[in-house]
Scaffold this motif. Structure first.
Motif, PDB file in Angstrom:
ATOM      1  N   ILE A   1      12.273  76.208  58.796  1.00 29.72           N
ATOM      2  CA  ILE A   1      12.982  76.661  59.988  1.00 29.72           C
ATOM      3  C   ILE A   1      14.157  75.752  60.345  1.00 29.72           C
ATOM      4  CG2 ILE A   1      11.006  77.866  60.968  1.00 29.72           C
ATOM      5  CD1 ILE A   1      10.442  75.469  62.701  1.00 29.72           C
ATOM      6  N   LYS A   2      14.197  74.525  59.739  1.00 29.30           N
ATOM      7  CA  LYS A   2      15.298  73.608  60.015  1.00 29.30           C
ATOM      8  C   LYS A   2      15.396  72.600  58.879  1.00 29.30           C
ATOM      9  CE  LYS A   2      18.391  71.362  62.623  1.00 29.30           C
ATOM     10  NZ  LYS A   2      19.704  71.914  63.010  1.00 29.30           N
ATOM     11  N   THR A   3      16.620  72.264  58.496  1.00 25.90           N
ATOM     12  CA  THR A   3      16.843  71.260  57.463  1.00 25.90           C
ATOM     13  C   THR A   3      17.845  70.228  57.965  1.00 25.90           C
ATOM     14  OG1 THR A   3      16.415  72.842  55.674  1.00 25.90           O
ATOM     15  CG2 THR A   3      17.594  70.836  55.090  1.00 25.90           C
ATOM     16  N   TYR A   4      17.505  68.948  57.795  1.00 23.51           N
ATOM     17  CA  TYR A   4      18.381  67.847  58.194  1.00 23.51           C
ATOM     18  C   TYR A   4      18.931  67.174  56.942  1.00 23.51           C
ATOM     19  CZ  TYR A   4      16.366  68.280  62.864  1.00 23.51           C
ATOM     20  OH  TYR A   4      15.958  68.758  64.084  1.00 23.51           O
ATOM     21  N   ALA A   5      20.239  67.012  56.885  1.00 27.04           N
ATOM     22  CA  ALA A   5      20.882  66.308  55.775  1.00 27.04           C
ATOM     23  C   ALA A   5      20.896  64.812  56.083  1.00 27.04           C
ATOM     24  CB  ALA A   5      22.299  66.827  55.572  1.00 27.04           C
ATOM     25  N   LEU A   6      20.164  64.013  55.274  1.00 28.74           N
ATOM     26  CA  LEU A   6      20.079  62.566  55.474  1.00 28.74           C
ATOM     27  C   LEU A   6      20.236  61.864  54.124  1.00 28.74           C
ATOM     28  CD1 LEU A   6      17.076  62.488  57.970  1.00 28.74           C
ATOM     29  CD2 LEU A   6      19.462  61.969  58.508  1.00 28.74           C
ATOM     30  N   PRO A   7      21.431  61.968  53.526  1.00 29.81           N
ATOM     31  CA  PRO A   7      21.630  61.343  52.222  1.00 29.81           C
ATOM     32  C   PRO A   7      21.677  59.819  52.353  1.00 29.81           C
ATOM     33  CG  PRO A   7      23.691  62.232  53.081  1.00 29.81           C
ATOM     34  CD  PRO A   7      22.622  62.663  54.031  1.00 29.81           C
ATOM     35  N   GLN A   8      21.308  59.005  51.278  1.00 26.71           N
ATOM     36  CA  GLN A   8      21.154  59.624  49.977  1.00 26.71           C
ATOM     37  C   GLN A   8      19.697  59.971  49.654  1.00 26.71           C
ATOM     38  OE1 GLN A   8      23.223  56.474  47.795  1.00 26.71           O
ATOM     39  NE2 GLN A   8      24.844  57.945  47.291  1.00 26.71           N
ATOM     40  N   LEU A   9      18.767  59.070  49.968  1.00 28.71           N
ATOM     41  CA  LEU A   9      17.396  59.244  49.488  1.00 28.71           C
ATOM     42  C   LEU A   9      16.382  59.129  50.626  1.00 28.71           C
ATOM     43  CD1 LEU A   9      17.726  56.933  46.333  1.00 28.71           C
ATOM     44  CD2 LEU A   9      17.937  59.427  46.389  1.00 28.71           C
ATOM     45  N   PRO A  10      16.155  60.197  51.383  1.00 25.06           N
ATOM     46  CA  PRO A  10      15.128  60.151  52.430  1.00 25.06           C
ATOM     47  C   PRO A  10      13.774  59.785  51.823  1.00 25.06           C
ATOM     48  CG  PRO A  10      16.436  62.151  52.604  1.00 25.06           C
ATOM     49  CD  PRO A  10      16.801  61.512  51.295  1.00 25.06           C
ATOM     50  N   ASN A  11      13.081  58.859  52.444  1.00 28.86           N
ATOM     51  CA  ASN A  11      11.869  58.320  51.833  1.00 28.86           C
ATOM     52  C   ASN A  11      10.625  58.617  52.673  1.00 28.86           C
ATOM     53  OD1 ASN A  11      11.336  56.557  49.360  1.00 28.86           O
ATOM     54  ND2 ASN A  11      10.131  55.496  50.905  1.00 28.86           N
ATOM     55  N   SER A  12      10.308  57.725  53.610  1.00 24.12           N
ATOM     56  CA  SER A  12       9.060  57.836  54.375  1.00 24.12           C
ATOM     57  C   SER A  12       9.293  58.496  55.730  1.00 24.12           C
ATOM     58  CB  SER A  12       8.451  56.450  54.575  1.00 24.12           C
ATOM     59  OG  SER A  12       8.159  55.858  53.338  1.00 24.12           O
ATOM     60  N   LEU A  13       8.240  59.169  56.220  1.00 22.88           N
ATOM     61  CA  LEU A  13       8.277  59.849  57.508  1.00 22.88           C
ATOM     62  C   LEU A  13       7.214  59.276  58.430  1.00 22.88           C
ATOM     63  CD1 LEU A  13       8.459  63.566  56.264  1.00 22.88           C
ATOM     64  CD2 LEU A  13      10.376  62.094  56.910  1.00 22.88           C
ATOM     65  N   LEU A  14       7.492  59.314  59.730  1.00 17.92           N
ATOM     66  CA  LEU A  14       6.515  58.902  60.736  1.00 17.92           C
ATOM     67  C   LEU A  14       6.715  59.733  61.984  1.00 17.92           C
ATOM     68  CD1 LEU A  14       4.299  56.832  61.702  1.00 17.92           C
ATOM     69  CD2 LEU A  14       6.202  55.534  62.709  1.00 17.92           C
ATOM     70  N   LEU A  15       5.648  60.349  62.466  1.00 19.85           N
ATOM     71  CA  LEU A  15       5.702  61.090  63.718  1.00 19.85           C
ATOM     72  C   LEU A  15       5.522  60.112  64.870  1.00 19.85           C
ATOM     73  CD1 LEU A  15       5.890  64.058  64.735  1.00 19.85           C
ATOM     74  CD2 LEU A  15       3.391  64.055  64.842  1.00 19.85           C
ATOM     75  N   GLY A  16       6.421  60.168  65.854  1.00 16.57           N
ATOM     76  CA  GLY A  16       6.360  59.256  66.992  1.00 16.57           C
ATOM     77  C   GLY A  16       5.105  59.442  67.819  1.00 16.57           C
ATOM     78  N   PRO A  17       4.784  58.467  68.681  1.00 19.59           N
ATOM     79  CA  PRO A  17       3.519  58.469  69.416  1.00 19.59           C
ATOM     80  C   PRO A  17       3.330  59.651  70.354  1.00 19.59           C
ATOM     81  CG  PRO A  17       5.019  56.828  70.308  1.00 19.59           C
ATOM     82  CD  PRO A  17       5.616  57.310  69.025  1.00 19.59           C
ATOM     83  N   GLU A  18       4.400  60.172  70.924  1.00 17.25           N
ATOM     84  CA  GLU A  18       4.301  61.323  71.814  1.00 17.25           C
ATOM     85  C   GLU A  18       4.634  62.621  71.085  1.00 17.25           C
ATOM     86  OE1 GLU A  18       3.039  60.909  74.736  1.00 17.25           O
ATOM     87  OE2 GLU A  18       3.026  58.725  74.524  1.00 17.25           O
ATOM     88  N   GLY A  19       4.911  62.513  69.805  1.00 18.16           N
ATOM     89  CA  GLY A  19       5.251  63.692  69.025  1.00 18.16           C
ATOM     90  C   GLY A  19       6.641  64.220  69.285  1.00 18.16           C
ATOM     91  N   GLU A  20       7.478  63.462  69.996  1.00 21.07           N
ATOM     92  CA  GLU A  20       8.815  63.936  70.329  1.00 21.07           C
ATOM     93  C   GLU A  20       9.868  63.468  69.325  1.00 21.07           C
ATOM     94  OE1 GLU A  20       9.632  62.751  74.293  1.00 21.07           O
ATOM     95  OE2 GLU A  20       8.156  64.104  75.187  1.00 21.07           O
ATOM     96  N   SER A  21       9.486  62.542  68.458  1.00 21.69           N
ATOM     97  CA  SER A  21      10.437  62.007  67.493  1.00 21.69           C
ATOM     98  C   SER A  21       9.824  61.977  66.103  1.00 21.69           C
ATOM     99  CB  SER A  21      10.876  60.585  67.874  1.00 21.69           C
ATOM    100  OG  SER A  21      11.562  60.573  69.113  1.00 21.69           O
TER     101      SER A  21
END
Length: 365
Positions: free
Chosen positions: A318-338
């Motif tokens: 439903i959404k794609t973010y362009a974050l070149p060059q090499l997006p690596n690790s993800l973390l959901l923020g504590p309130e789920g807003e980030s």
């Protein structure tokens, strides 16, 4: 993502290194807030982004420190050791740094956020850092080599509140999973014969389960009451998978496992039957997190330089973010807003980074 100790060239090629003596030996720490104001950019997709350091890997949020921690291997030629960066979770400005004598890859915190656990993949170790003081308060290292003659590397680390201990995945052949005391980092249990290269770990405390992914394309289901492998799941499609990172949709009994190398897709398993029920296309998939509050699945696509947000029900993008060059690790923020993302740069021939890696914050509506 945390790693194995096969040769560095193979480590980096598989992207696993996210991928010590006795306890003690605190490193130098800068506990005072930094007065440096770092440059920030707003991407075309609305993400906040700032350059941080060469060789950024995983992140963890500490409720006790109200800070975002980022592991860095400081991938600069001739530089030994790494840094743990303490950032403001809203502005991404540096609040403090802890300089370590080992490279840093995987991170997790205890529920209070008072203790930060770090995998030092290339030295086969794990460290524990007090988030209040920024000091390393315990360390351990694993010895031994696999059948292939290479030492074991540490990759993922996950905290189990019931046992007050951490699980650590061991990348080797055959792989291992260690259970370490949360205070001393002494080994409480070792789970052997866990397949080639144990990569991802995910805890489901309510079900007394630890899920582990490996390079043989297996999902291991470990009973955390006795720390034994209870089940081994395969994709069953006759194809070769190298499973990396995991996310769980408890409501729909679905486990997501990424493959960034062989199939370049996401395998979806039914946690009640152990069967793969779906394959999600969309190109290479490295890290994955599930947001139950918004019913969204987020995926980093390293080679494509993007992060995609999928609807939890349909699993359509439903959404794609362009974050070149090499997006690596993800973390959901504590309130789920980030949603936080580490972004690497390509490596040089000597395995140093070609430029500073970045950290981005995506606001989730």
């Amino acid at each position: 993502m945390p790693f194995l100790q096969i040769p560095m060239s193979r480590l980096l090629s598989f992207g696993l290194a996210l991928s010590l003596a006795a306890a003690g030996g605190a490193q130098a720490a800068d506990a005072a807030p930094s007065r440096e104001v770092q440059p920030l950019t707003i991407t075309a997709d609305g993400a906040l982004r700032r350059p941080l350091a060469p060789g950024v890997y995983e992140m963890a949020y500490s409720a006790a420190a109200q800070a975002l921690y980022v592991a860095s291997a400081e991938a600069v030629s001739g530089v030994q050791g790494g840094v743990i960066y303490k950032l403001d979770p809203e502005t991404l400005q540096t609040l403090g740094k802890t300089y370590t004598d080992e490279k840093n890859y995987g991170l997790t915190v205890d529920p209070s956020g008072a203790m930060l656990y770090i995998t030092n993949s290339t030295s086969q170790g794990v460290s524990a850092m007090d988030t209040k003081t920024g000091r390393i308060v315990a360390r351990t290292a694993f010895k031994g080599v696999g059948r292939d003659g290479f030492p074991y590397g540490t990759r993922k680390v996950r905290y189990d509140e019931r046992q007050q201990a951490v699980y650590v995945s061991g990348v080797g052949n055959p792989g291992k999973i260690w259970l370490l005391d949360g205070k001393t980092l002494e080994t409480r249990a070792t789970i052997e014969n866990a397949g080639k290269w144990v990569t991802g770990l995910l805890l489901d405390p309510a079900a007394d389960r630890l899920y582990a992914a490996n390079g043989d394309g297996e999902i291991l289901v470990i009973d955390t009451r006795d720390n034994r492998i209870a089940e081994r799941w395969k994709t069953g499609d006759g194809k070769e998978w190298l499973l990396l990172n995991l996310a769980l949709d408890k409501k729909r009994h679905r486990l997501f496992a990424t493959d960034n190398f062989k199939q370049k897709a996401i395998a979806v398993f039914d946690t009640q039957t152990g069967r793969m029920v779906r394959r999600i296309e969309g190109g290479d998939a490295l890290d994955v997190v599930f947001d139950p509050a918004r019913d969204r699945l987020s995926v980093s696509h390293r080679r494509q330089g993007t992060v995609s947000i999928l609807d939890g029900a349909s699993l359509e993008t439903i959404k794609t973010y362009a974050l070149p060059q090499l997006p690596n690790s993800l973390l959901l923020g504590p309130e789920g807003e980030s949603l936080y993302v580490t972004i690497k740069t390509p490596g040089n021939k000597d395995h140093s980074a070609s430029g500073p890696g970045s950290v981005a914050r995506i606001h989730l509506p």
